[in-house]
Design an enzyme around this catalytic site. Structure first.
Site, short mmCIF file in Angstrom:
data_model
loop_
_atom_site.label_atom_id
_atom_site.label_comp_id
_atom_site.label_asym_id
_atom_site.label_seq_id
_atom_site.Cartn_x
_atom_site.Cartn_y
_atom_site.Cartn_z
N LEU A 289 0.95 -1.26 0.00
CA LEU A 289 0.05 -0.13 -0.07
C LEU A 289 0.84 1.22 0.14
O LEU A 289 1.82 1.14 0.48
CB LEU A 289 -0.84 0.17 1.38
CG LEU A 289 -1.95 -0.99 1.33
CD1 LEU A 289 -2.80 -1.00 2.67
CD2 LEU A 289 -2.98 -1.05 0.17
N ASP A 290 0.54 2.43 -0.70
CA ASP A 290 1.38 3.61 -0.55
C ASP A 290 1.30 4.14 0.77
O ASP A 290 0.43 3.69 1.70
CB ASP A 290 0.69 4.47 -1.43
CG ASP A 290 0.33 4.20 -2.92
OD1 ASP A 290 1.38 3.42 -3.35
OD2 ASP A 290 -0.60 4.67 -3.68
N LYS A 291 2.37 4.94 0.91
CA LYS A 291 2.65 5.62 2.28
C LYS A 291 1.31 6.00 2.98
O LYS A 291 1.07 5.54 4.07
CB LYS A 291 3.74 6.36 2.29
CG LYS A 291 4.02 7.22 3.56
CD LYS A 291 4.91 8.39 3.29
CE LYS A 291 5.17 9.22 4.70
NZ LYS A 291 6.04 10.20 4.37
N THR B 134 -1.84 5.65 2.21
CA THR B 134 -3.00 4.66 2.13
C THR B 134 -3.02 4.00 3.32
O THR B 134 -2.17 3.12 3.70
CB THR B 134 -3.13 3.86 0.85
OG1 THR B 134 -3.18 4.87 -0.48
CG2 THR B 134 -4.37 3.24 0.77
N ARG C 239 -5.45 5.57 -7.88
CA ARG C 239 -5.10 6.90 -7.84
C ARG C 239 -5.19 7.51 -9.30
O ARG C 239 -5.88 8.33 -9.84
CB ARG C 239 -3.91 7.17 -7.21
CG ARG C 239 -4.25 6.82 -5.68
CD ARG C 239 -2.83 6.80 -4.84
NE ARG C 239 -2.23 8.30 -4.84
CZ ARG C 239 -0.92 8.51 -4.37
NH1 ARG C 239 -0.12 7.50 -4.07
NH2 ARG C 239 -0.08 9.66 -4.40
#
Length: 316
Positions: A137-139, A141, A236
């Site tokens: 997961l992105d930082k 998110t 995104r």
């Protein structure tokens, strides 16, 4: 720290005339074929105590054996960082990742990551690729992730992801109000000019995102989003591509973009939200050892709950 590995298997009738490497991979399923090939190359895998070639054909009652020790595959150090564990057994860990938490160490983030936290929780994870993390997961998110605790589970979950057997469901707040739910089927690859970004591009890989409207909120929308593929920044990129960027997304256009008619007072409140409004809520997959379908949910973080409540009030 080293990990000692001792394995043995005596061949039976069905193994006769089969190749050594084939039977070894079939019987020692807790290790990958690449792992087994490395043992053969290094002379660690023996047949009746002798080093032989991987294509050696087998006879009945022969002993395949491995006795070796291995170093961790990761050089990252353990750090005592709290992590929210939803579920754990001998094979998997289910985590609710908090926003602002980097998953993998990298340039500018060598410490303080989820990997460091996991290595403190279970030092055995240092022997697995990416400390057992099979998807990221992105930082900024938040939400649910699955981590494998052994090589068999890691290979199984990676295979499920490739075969699209893992169902991932997200909540996203976007700027604007789509007319209806839809499927976005547009290839995603590296941005042709900005190398730190992804973009919809003909040169990209297949990417499929499904979404439906959960609630409309005064010019903004709460969406249920599911993935069929797992490209970097996929949700995104796709939502920005159809002109409904995720609120708060500084990279893909949703940080300072507002719905038409948004007052200055509301804009100021929205800008207080420090990240993209995206949460990985649910995860469904086949448990690597039980073979049963399992599903887990991660509670929505307070900052996102507060933002949803604020936007709902805009309709009143």
């Amino acid at each position: 720290m080293k990990k000692n590995i001792t394995l043995s298997y005596k061949t039976i009738e069905k193994d006769v005339a089969e190749r050594l490497d084939f039977v070894t991979a079939r019987e020692f399923t807790q290790f990958s074929r690449v792992h087994i090939q490395r043992w053969i190359k290094d002379g660690k895998l023996l047949l009746d105590g002798e080093i032989v070639k991987p294509k050696q054909l087998l006879k009945i009652n022969q002993l395949i054996s491995v006795e070796t020790s291995e170093e961790p595959t990761l050089e990252d150090g353990p750090e005592d960082i709290p992590i929210e564990i939803i579920f754990e057994d001998e094979d998997i860990i289910i985590i609710n990742k908090q926003p602002g938490f980097v998953v993998h160490p990298g340039a500018g983030n060598r410490t303080g990551t989820l990997v460091n936290a996991l290595l403190h929780h279970d030092e055995e994870l240092s022997f697995l690729p990416r400390a057992g993390i099979v998807h990221r997961l992105d930082k900024d998110t938040s939400g649910i992730m699955v981590v494998a605790k052994n090589e068999f589970s890691y290979l199984n979950l990676v295979s499920q992801l490739k075969e699209r057997k893992v169902n991932r469901h997200y909540l996203a707040i976007v700027v604007g109000e789509p007319l209806s739910g839809s499927t976005i089927n547009e290839p995603i690859g590296r941005h042709p000019k900005l190398r730190t970004k992804q973009a919809v591009t003909d040169a990209g890989k297949e990417a499929i995102t499904n979404f439906r409207i959960k609630e409309r909120m005064g010019g903004y929308s709460l969406l249920n989003v599911s993935l069929e593929t797992g490209r970097t920044h996929q949700i995104r990129v796709h939502l920005a591509f159809i002109n409904f960027p995720i609120l708060g997304d500084s990279i893909y256009g949703g940080r300072k973009k507002f719905s038409a008619g948004t007052s200055e007072t509301v804009k100021k409140e929205i800008l207080k939200f420090p990240r993209q409004a995206l949460h990985a809520e649910k995860l469904e997959f086949i448990h690597p050892t039980s073979g049963k379908k399992v599903n887990y949910s991660a509670k929505i973080p307070k900052d996102l709950i507060q933002l949803i409540e604020f936007l709902k009030n805009l309709n009143e």
